[in-house]
Design a protein around this motif. Sequence first.
Motif, PDB file in Angstrom:
ATOM      1  N   GLU A   1       0.828  -1.220   0.000  1.00 17.48           N
ATOM      2  CA  GLU A   1       0.000   0.000   0.000  1.00 17.48           C
ATOM      3  C   GLU A   1       0.858   1.265   0.000  1.00 17.48           C
ATOM      4  N   ASN A   2       2.061   1.182   0.613  1.00 16.70           N
ATOM      5  CA  ASN A   2       2.919   2.361   0.738  1.00 16.70           C
ATOM      6  C   ASN A   2       4.082   2.361  -0.263  1.00 16.70           C
ATOM      7  N   HIS A   3       4.042   1.432  -1.237  1.00 17.92           N
ATOM      8  CA  HIS A   3       5.080   1.312  -2.264  1.00 17.92           C
ATOM      9  C   HIS A   3       6.470   1.172  -1.662  1.00 17.92           C
ATOM     10  N   VAL A   4       6.561   0.326  -0.631  1.00 17.46           N
ATOM     11  CA  VAL A   4       7.843   0.094   0.034  1.00 17.46           C
ATOM     12  C   VAL A   4       8.472  -1.172  -0.544  1.00 17.46           C
ATOM     13  N   LYS A   5       9.782  -1.084  -0.860  1.00 18.75           N
ATOM     14  CA  LYS A   5      10.451  -2.254  -1.443  1.00 18.75           C
ATOM     15  C   LYS A   5      11.238  -3.047  -0.407  1.00 18.75           C
ATOM     16  N   HIS A   6      11.665  -2.363   0.652  1.00 13.62           N
ATOM     17  CA  HIS A   6      12.367  -3.082   1.721  1.00 13.62           C
ATOM     18  C   HIS A   6      12.041  -2.491   3.085  1.00 13.62           C
ATOM     19  N   VAL A   7      11.821  -3.358   4.049  1.00  7.11           N
ATOM     20  CA  VAL A   7      11.503  -2.926   5.418  1.00  7.11           C
ATOM     21  C   VAL A   7      12.714  -3.229   6.286  1.00  7.11           C
ATOM     22  N   SER A   8      13.183  -2.243   7.062  1.00  7.03           N
ATOM     23  CA  SER A   8      14.390  -2.503   7.863  1.00  7.03           C
ATOM     24  C   SER A   8      14.073  -2.985   9.274  1.00  7.03           C
ATOM     25  N   ALA A   9      12.895  -2.643   9.806  1.00  7.79           N
ATOM     26  CA  ALA A   9      12.528  -3.176  11.124  1.00  7.79           C
ATOM     27  C   ALA A   9      11.012  -3.240  11.268  1.00  7.79           C
ATOM     28  N   VAL A  10      10.558  -4.220  12.027  1.00 10.50           N
ATOM     29  CA  VAL A  10       9.146  -4.329  12.398  1.00 10.50           C
ATOM     30  C   VAL A  10       9.103  -4.256  13.915  1.00 10.50           C
ATOM     31  N   VAL A  11       8.264  -3.365  14.448  1.00  6.49           N
ATOM     32  CA  VAL A  11       8.186  -3.200  15.895  1.00  6.49           C
ATOM     33  C   VAL A  11       6.885  -3.829  16.407  1.00  6.49           C
ATOM     34  N   MET A  12       7.035  -4.742  17.363  1.00  5.31           N
ATOM     35  CA  MET A  12       5.875  -5.450  17.913  1.00  5.31           C
ATOM     36  C   MET A  12       5.615  -5.017  19.353  1.00  5.31           C
ATOM     37  N   ASP A  13       4.340  -4.960  19.748  1.00  8.07           N
ATOM     38  CA  ASP A  13       3.964  -4.830  21.155  1.00  8.07           C
ATOM     39  C   ASP A  13       3.479  -6.201  21.621  1.00  8.07           C
ATOM     40  N   ILE A  14       4.218  -6.803  22.539  1.00  6.50           N
ATOM     41  CA  ILE A  14       3.867  -8.144  23.001  1.00  6.50           C
ATOM     42  C   ILE A  14       3.572  -8.116  24.501  1.00  6.50           C
TER      43      ILE A  14
ATOM     44  N   ARG B   1      14.420  -9.246   3.937  1.00 13.08           N
ATOM     45  CA  ARG B   1      15.744  -9.838   4.171  1.00 13.08           C
ATOM     46  C   ARG B   1      16.540  -8.943   5.107  1.00 13.08           C
ATOM     47  N   GLY B   2      17.017  -9.532   6.211  1.00 16.92           N
ATOM     48  CA  GLY B   2      17.805  -8.773   7.192  1.00 16.92           C
ATOM     49  C   GLY B   2      16.970  -7.868   8.086  1.00 16.92           C
ATOM     50  N   CYS B   3      15.669  -7.826   7.855  1.00 13.65           N
ATOM     51  CA  CYS B   3      14.777  -6.949   8.638  1.00 13.65           C
ATOM     52  C   CYS B   3      14.743  -7.400  10.096  1.00 13.65           C
ATOM     53  N   GLN B   4      14.895  -6.404  10.997  1.00 11.75           N
ATOM     54  CA  GLN B   4      14.941  -6.715  12.411  1.00 11.75           C
ATOM     55  C   GLN B   4      13.536  -6.748  13.007  1.00 11.75           C
ATOM     56  N   LEU B   5      13.296  -7.677  13.915  1.00 11.17           N
ATOM     57  CA  LEU B   5      12.023  -7.677  14.650  1.00 11.17           C
ATOM     58  C   LEU B   5      12.298  -7.147  16.051  1.00 11.17           C
ATOM     59  N   LYS B   6      11.715  -5.986  16.363  1.00  9.06           N
ATOM     60  CA  LYS B   6      11.935  -5.393  17.695  1.00  9.06           C
ATOM     61  C   LYS B   6      10.697  -5.651  18.547  1.00  9.06           C
ATOM     62  N   VAL B   7      10.919  -6.099  19.769  1.00 17.52           N
ATOM     63  CA  VAL B   7       9.784  -6.444  20.640  1.00 17.52           C
ATOM     64  C   VAL B   7       9.713  -5.501  21.836  1.00 17.52           C
ATOM     65  N   ASN B   8       8.585  -4.790  21.963  1.00 12.47           N
ATOM     66  CA  ASN B   8       8.293  -4.024  23.188  1.00 12.47           C
ATOM     67  C   ASN B   8       7.451  -4.916  24.086  1.00 12.47           C
ATOM     68  N   THR B   9       7.889  -5.115  25.318  1.00 10.85           N
ATOM     69  CA  THR B   9       7.081  -5.928  26.220  1.00 10.85           C
ATOM     70  C   THR B   9       6.087  -5.038  26.966  1.00 10.85           C
ATOM     71  N   ILE B  10       4.817  -5.458  26.946  1.00 16.13           N
ATOM     72  CA  ILE B  10       3.777  -4.702  27.652  1.00 16.13           C
ATOM     73  C   ILE B  10       3.499  -5.416  28.977  1.00 16.13           C
ATOM     74  N   ALA B  11       3.724  -4.731  30.083  1.00 17.00           N
ATOM     75  CA  ALA B  11       3.525  -5.340  31.400  1.00 17.00           C
ATOM     76  C   ALA B  11       2.051  -5.701  31.600  1.00 17.00           C
ATOM     77  N   ALA B  12       1.811  -6.873  32.165  1.00 22.31           N
ATOM     78  CA  ALA B  12       0.429  -7.316  32.388  1.00 22.31           C
ATOM     79  C   ALA B  12      -0.105  -6.745  33.694  1.00 22.31           C
ATOM     80  N   VAL B  13      -1.319  -6.174  33.633  1.00 23.05           N
ATOM     81  CA  VAL B  13      -1.962  -5.589  34.810  1.00 23.05           C
ATOM     82  C   VAL B  13      -3.378  -6.137  34.912  1.00 23.05           C
ATOM     83  N   THR B  14      -3.736  -6.576  36.117  1.00 26.39           N
ATOM     84  CA  THR B  14      -5.085  -7.102  36.346  1.00 26.39           C
ATOM     85  C   THR B  14      -5.858  -6.143  37.249  1.00 26.39           C
TER      86      THR B  14
END
Lengths: 121, 224
Positions: free
Chosen positions: A20-33, A59-72
């Motif tokens: 959709e954004n006409h991107v040919k390469h992604v260097s990182a994907v950021v996740m909230d886990i 290829r070579g794209c980094q997966l960055k993980v943000n940890t979300i603290a669990a609250v009850t």
Amino acid sequence: MHELGIVFYIIRDVKQVAEENHVKHVSAVVMDIGEVSTVIPSYLTDCWRWAADKEDLLRGCQLKVNTIAAVTHCDGCGRDYPTVQHGKTCPHCGSSQTWLLRGNEVEIKEIEVSETLNNVS
Amino acid sequence: MDEVKIIEIKKSVFADNEQDAASLRKELKDKGVYLLNLMSSPGSGKTTTLIRTLNLLKDKLRIAVMEADIDSDVDAVKVKEATGVDSIQLHTGGMCHLDAEMTRQGLDNLDLARTDLVILENVGNLVCPAEFDTGAVRNAMILSVPEGDDKPLKYPLMFSVCDLVLVNKTDVLPYFDFSLERCRENVRLRNPRARVIPICAKTGEGVDAFADWLVDEVENWKNC
């Protein structure tokens, strides 16, 4: 064990956004886990490396993980407490009428794209 | 210096599957087909329970079975031989669960116009299948006595997504430190709406209660 399946889902979503954004390469994907999402970040990044390197887009794209603290939240006394430490039972009043406020997220937050590689504006 | 552009997505990884599952459920509703997703750990007695149940129901309902496993077709063959009910095998290709798209591909191989009830026997696993909505009308699971009455505490998500918990292998209750009462309480803590039915697939005890539940469920789904 289901991390590989989740990686395939992430790849599918990222591919769609890239297109959709006409991107040919992604260097990182950021996740909230979330802490209690049952996704183990180290397994996720291992599966990611294996699967992402098979795609030109990732290829070579980094997966960055943000940890979300669990609250009850406790309906018994109205207070919040850390889920991982105390589980389902409220440490303040002992009630088990409690529910997870956050910590179950498996979300793609954003992707990072190098402008020189993609020539995007 | 290389400039990095950030594209915000903010989307749950499960969102697409949940959409697929919801549209599959709607199609099944329109066709009057009831899909049950049956889950459990490996060895809890899913296939034996299924065979017992199918033999009770096959003259009342038009049933088909989808067996999901990582590999082999032993379950599909076993079910077909023991019951005569149409049974197909789905392979997940190493994946630990089925999602809505894989379920749909399985359903495409069935004659849905001549089916009232499809039972999907999911991959034996208490973690992953709970994360992925298959598009089923209801989720059921089997907890067998040797696994212990504390399983709802250890695998909370599985128990919170299930509408029905079958406690199987009640014939060995005297030999295990398993309390049905404690089990019910642990299930209730995770999911107050879940119904618990004790069964013994080997002797057939209690399986009629499960069969009756299914008949009511299919009836409601078709008529409401």
